[in-house]
Motif scaffolding. Structure first.
Motif, short mmCIF file in Angstrom:
data_model
loop_
_atom_site.label_atom_id
_atom_site.label_comp_id
_atom_site.label_asym_id
_atom_site.label_seq_id
_atom_site.Cartn_x
_atom_site.Cartn_y
_atom_site.Cartn_z
N PRO A 100 0.83 -1.22 0.00
CA PRO A 100 0.00 0.00 0.00
C PRO A 100 0.86 1.26 0.00
CG PRO A 100 0.05 -0.96 2.20
CD PRO A 100 0.83 -1.90 1.32
N LYS A 101 1.54 1.51 -1.11
CA LYS A 101 2.42 2.66 -1.24
C LYS A 101 1.95 3.54 -2.38
CE LYS A 101 6.38 -0.12 0.34
NZ LYS A 101 7.69 -0.67 -0.03
N PRO A 102 2.18 4.86 -2.31
CA PRO A 102 1.67 5.76 -3.35
C PRO A 102 2.13 5.42 -4.75
CG PRO A 102 2.35 7.02 -1.42
CD PRO A 102 2.78 5.60 -1.18
N VAL A 157 -5.24 -7.29 -3.70
CA VAL A 157 -4.86 -7.81 -2.39
C VAL A 157 -3.69 -6.97 -1.90
CG1 VAL A 157 -4.12 -9.82 -1.07
CG2 VAL A 157 -5.59 -10.12 -3.07
N TRP A 158 -3.87 -6.27 -0.79
CA TRP A 158 -2.83 -5.41 -0.24
C TRP A 158 -2.20 -6.07 0.98
CZ3 TRP A 158 -1.85 -1.34 -3.30
CH2 TRP A 158 -2.87 -0.88 -4.14
N THR A 159 -0.94 -5.73 1.23
CA THR A 159 -0.25 -6.28 2.40
C THR A 159 -0.55 -5.48 3.66
OG1 THR A 159 1.74 -4.97 1.96
CG2 THR A 159 1.63 -7.18 1.00
N GLY A 160 -1.31 -4.44 3.54
CA GLY A 160 -1.72 -3.64 4.69
C GLY A 160 -2.93 -2.81 4.30
N PHE A 161 -3.47 -2.09 5.25
CA PHE A 161 -4.65 -1.27 4.98
C PHE A 161 -4.25 -0.06 4.15
CE2 PHE A 161 -5.84 -3.72 8.71
CZ PHE A 161 -7.11 -4.16 8.35
N LEU A 162 -4.99 0.17 3.06
CA LEU A 162 -4.70 1.27 2.15
C LEU A 162 -5.22 2.58 2.75
CD1 LEU A 162 -3.43 1.40 -0.70
CD2 LEU A 162 -5.74 1.48 -1.62
N PRO A 163 -4.37 3.60 2.86
CA PRO A 163 -4.84 4.90 3.38
C PRO A 163 -6.00 5.44 2.56
CG PRO A 163 -2.43 4.84 3.23
CD PRO A 163 -2.93 3.61 2.55
N GLU A 164 -6.81 6.27 3.19
CA GLU A 164 -8.02 6.77 2.55
C GLU A 164 -7.72 7.58 1.29
OE1 GLU A 164 -10.70 8.82 5.07
OE2 GLU A 164 -10.89 7.18 6.52
N ARG A 222 -9.23 6.86 -2.46
CA ARG A 222 -9.95 7.81 -3.30
C ARG A 222 -9.35 7.89 -4.71
NH1 ARG A 222 -10.01 10.81 1.62
NH2 ARG A 222 -8.21 12.04 0.92
N LYS A 223 -8.02 7.73 -4.81
CA LYS A 223 -7.40 7.75 -6.13
C LYS A 223 -7.88 6.60 -7.00
CE LYS A 223 -3.16 8.93 -6.86
NZ LYS A 223 -1.68 9.05 -6.86
N LEU A 224 -8.23 5.49 -6.36
CA LEU A 224 -8.67 4.31 -7.12
C LEU A 224 -10.13 4.38 -7.54
CD1 LEU A 224 -6.92 1.41 -5.13
CD2 LEU A 224 -6.33 2.26 -7.40
N ASP A 270 15.09 9.32 4.18
CA ASP A 270 15.60 10.60 3.71
C ASP A 270 15.84 10.62 2.20
OD1 ASP A 270 15.58 11.67 6.26
OD2 ASP A 270 17.61 10.98 6.72
N LYS A 271 15.56 9.54 1.53
CA LYS A 271 15.72 9.49 0.08
C LYS A 271 14.42 9.93 -0.60
CE LYS A 271 19.15 5.77 0.26
NZ LYS A 271 19.48 4.38 -0.11
N PRO A 272 14.51 10.43 -1.84
CA PRO A 272 13.27 10.82 -2.54
C PRO A 272 12.33 9.63 -2.64
CG PRO A 272 15.23 11.57 -3.73
CD PRO A 272 15.71 10.67 -2.65
N PRO A 273 11.03 9.87 -2.46
CA PRO A 273 10.08 8.75 -2.55
C PRO A 273 10.09 8.14 -3.94
CG PRO A 273 8.93 10.86 -2.50
CD PRO A 273 10.36 11.15 -2.20
N PRO A 274 9.97 6.84 -4.05
CA PRO A 274 9.98 6.20 -5.37
C PRO A 274 8.77 6.63 -6.20
CG PRO A 274 9.39 4.62 -3.67
CD PRO A 274 9.80 5.86 -2.96
N LYS A 275 8.96 6.61 -7.50
CA LYS A 275 7.89 6.97 -8.42
C LYS A 275 7.62 5.81 -9.37
CE LYS A 275 8.87 11.95 -8.44
NZ LYS A 275 9.17 13.13 -9.30
#
Length: 722
Positions: A77-79, A100-107, A111-113, A616-621
């Motif tokens: 569940p990552k952006p 199927v997610w490995t954790g609960f998807l943030p709200e 909404r993006k989905l 501290d690294k840029p978030p993956p895209k």
């Protein structure tokens, strides 16, 4: 160790989820980088493909579209993973998707989905398996930065979020085991260091995660079980500062301490060696160390002396049991003998390589132990860590022993630094000048003093003033010494985890040092059941599959060590499981070797920018190629007529249009009159001519239609002629 295995539980959770979704229908399984590693830690790829999975693909990679098949997305569940998923839905890469997610998807990600809800076939409950089983009773989170994140003061602003992430993963282990344990945590007697509240906060977060999951499950969690109530003990690296520094003399610990063992980011642990050295089929090979290696499982927790004695004997027994392969029965060449040999060849080769590996490693460990005078080093370490010498009395002249070893050229620089750190813990503090003197004896740079000083961030008191007097801190667990010959004299120290577990099983674990979570404090009769096997097991008959029932009814104890656990602590958990008939699972951020521990101590007070933390690294895209429009299919070009051949009406020679354009039929127009009689033809002739032309036109149309049908049959599905 026989019995249950977290590897099997982890595997079962994944396979059951896939089976429930496929239900006999073929689907594609789509993973991301993290979930691929999660699956690989416990599940064989063939086991997945055998449950109606047509293919396994990575969502970050280029893939051919498959719009006629459904996909099972097993994702983190990552952006950026949600962005990858939306790119798939936009391109309609598959017919529909089961998420199927490995954790609960943030709200906000839910909404993006919403824009792709028509392509989402279903969203089953999250599959909470976001951890990595390494052994049957050992789980790691593969987080080598955990120690620095928790204890480096420059990471204080991110430690709260990190603790919540740890809590979710600890809860996932409990949920996979089907347990909602009573939560207890380590509360240090020395509360002067900043990190002394870590276990308290982590216990709160874990309890909240388990409570939230239980409420959302509608009463199905935890499942009914005949086992006594389980217990979760949350500790951290500050509980035992000796264990990561000492030379542990069991096989697994020595291998990871003394040999160049490689631990890959994907969790594979290998040792590079030469197979069949000196033979024509000599081969360089990376040999894995894992639970599938029965020789490794049998010997890893044994004392090295026992291993060196028993391993060659077992290897010889193995050769004697397989004379056909070892060349002892070369006269037996019947068809039955050859058939049996071929059937057993893979197993024989596998076992032969395993024995060769461990005979080689054990011998190499023995050579290093002798070469670098580790007998004397280990003997002194045991005295410093227990406070008693080999005769189980108060040591005398210990400083002289330490200095002698620091001056010994056989002792490696790393072992000298470890010895100074252990001595500083034994002394409960030295003046800074004394530490510099010891470093001078050890021929180590003065900059290494930071390793000793940084122990203060873990609750130790390595430095003190010249005339400072202080009350000694009593040991967390007084050492239990059992005089048992020479082997035990070099293994007198036991990690605090073992003392903690033995006290828990005996019902004597101090609740002031290991309190329950405030909402888990049991009543007196319930507390009694937490350290006994319970009446269900006591009243069960011993006949009729007693061994199976015994394993199923054993109490489960889960130990979490924040900041990394040692192999001596892992060994202690297995030993307590066997001795007290429990199932003890050790969970930790990562396994700690002495070299890793020293490297982290050097950075424990370093600026956060030097730590190279993932946070501290840029978030993956999401990869850019996922959003590329597919190239249009090549257009079919009409074939040109050969030169000199007539083209369609209105074309010149060779199919070229005349430069002046089409010429009007001037002569025919000039011969026409308003009266049909003046045309030079009778009405009958005109009618006959018209009917003939009409028939010809109809005939020509039929032929043209048949020709087009034949032309269609000659084309394939892409519109290209065969």
């Amino acid at each position: 160790m026989d019995g249950l295995s977290i590897i099997k539980d982890h595997q079962k959770s994944i396979i059951d989820t896939i089976r429930q979704i496929t239900r006999g229908d073929w689907k594609v399984l789509v993973l991301d980088e993290t979930t691929k590693q999660i699956i690989d830690s416990s599940v064989n790829e063939d086991d997945i493909l055998n449950h109606n999975i047509a293919n396994i693909e990575r969502i970050e990679e280029r893939r051919a579209p498959n719009p006629e098949m459904d996909a099972i997305y097993f994702l983190s569940p990552k952006p950026h993973i949600v962005d990858c998923l939306l790119a798939d839905f936009e391109r309609r890469r598959y017919r529909s998707g089961f998420l199927v997610w490995t954790g609960f998807l943030p709200e906000y990600l839910q909404r993006k989905l919403e824009v792709a809800r028509r392509q989402i076939a279903a969203q089953p409950p999250p599959l909470l398996v976001d951890f990595f089983p390494r052994e049957s009773h050992l789980v790691t989170l593969r987080d080598p930065y955990g120690f620095l994140l928790l204890f480096n003061p420059f990471c204080n602003d991110i430690v709260g979020g990190y603790l919540k992430e740890l809590a979710r993963k600890i809860a996932s282990v409990c949920i996979t085991l089907g347990e909602r344990p009573k939560v207890r945590y380590y509360k240090p007697k020395n509360n002067t260091y900043e990190a002394n509240v870590l276990c308290y906060h982590l216990a709160n977060f874990v309890w909240n995660e388990l409570d939230s999951y239980a409420r959302s499950s509608g009463g199905s969690f935890p499942p009914q079980s005949p086992r006594p109530p389980s217990v979760l003990l949350i500790t951290d690296r500050s509980m035992d500062l000796f264990a990561p520094l000492l030379h542990e003399l069991t096989y697994q610990a020595m291998v990871h301490d003394l040999l160049p063992i490689r631990e890959e980011p994907d969790g594979k642990v290998t040792y590079h060696m030469t197979i069949n050295e000196g033979a024509p089929n000599e081969e360089e090979k990376d040999m894995p160390l894992h639970d599938k290696d029965s020789v490794w499982v049998q010997y890893r927790h044994r004392h090295i002396q026992d291993t060196l004695e028993k391993l060659p004997e077992d290897f010889q027994k193995f050769r004697n049991q397989n004379p056909n392969f070892s060349g002892q029965n070369q006269n037996q060449t019947s068809l039955n003998d050859i058939r049996d040999m071929m059937a057993g060849l893979p197993q024989y080769t596998e076992m032969k390589e395993a024995y060769s590996l461990h005979v080689n490693m054990a011998q190499e460990v023995k050579n290093i132990f002798a070469k670098y005078n580790l007998f004397s080093v280990t003997e002194t370490e045991q005295t410093l860590s227990t406070g008693l010498d080999e005769k189980f009395s108060k040591p005398k002249g210990i400083l002289e022993q330490v200095v002698k070893l620091l001056d010994d050229p056989q002792v490696t620089p790393s072992d000298r630094l470890r010895l100074i750190a252990i001595y500083s813990l034994f002394r409960d503090g030295m003046i800074a000048e004394d530490i510099l003197r010891l470093l001078w004896h050890a021929k180590l740079p003065s900059a290494e003093q930071v390793v000793i000083e940084n122990l203060e961030l873990l609750g130790a008191r390595p430095l003190k003033g010249l005339k400072e007097t202080r009350q000694p801190i009593p040991p967390l667990f007084p050492p239990k010494i059992e005089e048992n010959g020479n082997i035990n004299s070099l293994s007198r120290f036991e990690p605090a985890v073992k003392h903690m577990l033995e006290s828990l099983c005996g019902g004597s674990l101090d609740q002031t040092v290991f309190p329950y979570h405030e909402k888990d404090v049991p009543a007196s009769d319930e507390a009694e059941g937490l350290h006994t096997q319970g009446s269900l097991r006591a009243g069960a008959p011993r006949w009729a599959s007693a061994n199976r029932r015994q394993v199923e009814n054993r109490q489960r104890i889960i130990v979490f060590v924040a900041g990394g656990a040692t192999y001596s602590e892992s060994r202690a958990c297995y030993e307590v499981s066997e001795k007290y008939n429990r199932d003890v699972y050790l969970v930790t951020s990562h396994t700690v070797s002495p070299a890793k521990y020293l490297a982290d101590l050097r950075l424990l007070n370093a600026d956060r920018r030097k730590l190279d933390l993932p946070q501290d690294k840029p978030p993956p895209k999401a990869p850019a190629h996922l959003f590329e429009r597919p190239a249009p299919p090549p257009q079919q070009q009409r074939p040109q007529a050969p030169p000199g051949m007539g083209g369609p009406p209105g074309m010149g020679m060779g199919g070229q249009m005349p430069a002046s354009g089409p010429r009007p039929p001037t002569k025919a127009l000039g011969a026409m009159t308003l009266s049909s009689a003046g045309s030079g033809h009778s009405g009958a002739d005109h009618q006959r001519s018209g009917s003939t032309a009409s028939a010809a036109s109809a005939s020509g149309g039929k032929k043209d239609k048949d020709g087009k049908e034949k032309e269609k049959k000659k084309r394939n599905i892409f519109g290209i002629k065969k």
